[in-house]
Design a protein around this motif. Structure first.
Motif, PDB file in Angstrom:
ATOM      1  N   ARG A 106      -7.465   0.305 -10.465  1.00  0.00           N
ATOM      2  CA  ARG A 106      -6.651   0.394  -9.263  1.00  0.00           C
ATOM      3  C   ARG A 106      -5.197   0.040  -9.615  1.00  0.00           C
ATOM      4  O   ARG A 106      -4.934  -0.846 -10.424  1.00  0.00           O
ATOM      5  N   THR A 107      -4.323   0.680  -8.955  1.00  0.00           N
ATOM      6  CA  THR A 107      -2.900   0.409  -9.206  1.00  0.00           C
ATOM      7  C   THR A 107      -2.486  -0.860  -8.478  1.00  0.00           C
ATOM      8  O   THR A 107      -3.237  -1.407  -7.648  1.00  0.00           O
ATOM      9  N   PHE A 108      -1.289  -1.317  -8.769  1.00  0.00           N
ATOM     10  CA  PHE A 108      -0.763  -2.526  -8.155  1.00  0.00           C
ATOM     11  C   PHE A 108      -0.674  -2.387  -6.635  1.00  0.00           C
ATOM     12  O   PHE A 108      -1.001  -3.300  -5.880  1.00  0.00           O
ATOM     13  N   ILE A 109      -0.290  -1.219  -6.179  1.00  0.00           N
ATOM     14  CA  ILE A 109      -0.143  -0.985  -4.735  1.00  0.00           C
ATOM     15  C   ILE A 109      -1.503  -1.033  -4.047  1.00  0.00           C
ATOM     16  O   ILE A 109      -1.641  -1.614  -2.978  1.00  0.00           O
ATOM     17  N   GLN A 110      -2.527  -0.445  -4.681  1.00  0.00           N
ATOM     18  CA  GLN A 110      -3.873  -0.470  -4.105  1.00  0.00           C
ATOM     19  C   GLN A 110      -4.385  -1.903  -4.022  1.00  0.00           C
ATOM     20  O   GLN A 110      -4.999  -2.300  -3.032  1.00  0.00           O
ATOM     21  N   LYS A 111      -4.135  -2.690  -5.036  1.00  0.00           N
ATOM     22  CA  LYS A 111      -4.556  -4.088  -5.025  1.00  0.00           C
ATOM     23  C   LYS A 111      -3.844  -4.848  -3.914  1.00  0.00           C
ATOM     24  O   LYS A 111      -4.442  -5.674  -3.224  1.00  0.00           O
ATOM     25  N   PHE A 112      -2.549  -4.571  -3.739  1.00  0.00           N
ATOM     26  CA  PHE A 112      -1.760  -5.240  -2.710  1.00  0.00           C
ATOM     27  C   PHE A 112      -2.311  -4.923  -1.317  1.00  0.00           C
ATOM     28  O   PHE A 112      -2.506  -5.803  -0.492  1.00  0.00           O
TER      29      PHE A 112
END
Length: 148
Positions: free
Chosen positions: A131-137
């Motif tokens: 998962r990308t950083f944005i998805q994690k956020f």
């Protein structure tokens, strides 16, 4: 009570005996023939071609067993009896060997290990995307709202 399979085999045996010579029938005990007549199937009709020899007829396996028993116990001489017993013994040993190979615990576990290896290989073929950083956020924010 005799099974349906045996009662149908008895019908085939009696049909064969009805088309046999009288001297063959005389060698078989009368009580055995009476037993067969009492326990034969009343619904089964054999379709045997008596112009062929017994070995060429399409008989049930149980019928072949009964005929072998009749021949072994009542019709053959001692030399033939010994020969047949050797053949039956060899067949039984081959059958037992096949069972040992088929149901050997060592082979069963080997096959399971091979299956596990195959399953692991198929799992390795699945591609995992991180998962990308944005998805994690966004997931973190969603989890905060779910707690309330």
């Amino acid at each position: 009570m005799i099974s349906v399979e045996y009662s149908e085999a008895i019908v085939e045996v009696l049909d064969i005996l009805n088309h046999s010579d009288d001297n063959i029938i005389e060698k078989i005990p009368k009580k055995l023939i009476e037993f067969w007549k009492r326990n034969k199937s009343t619904t089964y009709k054999p379709n045997l071609d008596h112009s062929k020899s017994i070995s060429e007829m399409e008989l049930k396996n149980k019928t072949k067993s009964i005929i072998t028993m009749i021949y072994l116990n009542y019709l053959c001489n001692d030399a033939e009896k010994n020969n047949i017993k050797l053949i039956l013994k060899d067949n039984e040993e081959k059958y037992q060997q096949e069972l040992r190979e088929k149901y050997n615990p060592d082979n069963i576990f080997k096959n399971k290990k091979e299956d596990i290896v195959v399953k692991e290989e198929t799992q390795a073929l699945v591609e995992y995307k991180e998962r990308t950083f944005i998805q994690k956020f966004f997931d973190k924010i969603k989890s905060l709202f779910k707690r309330k």
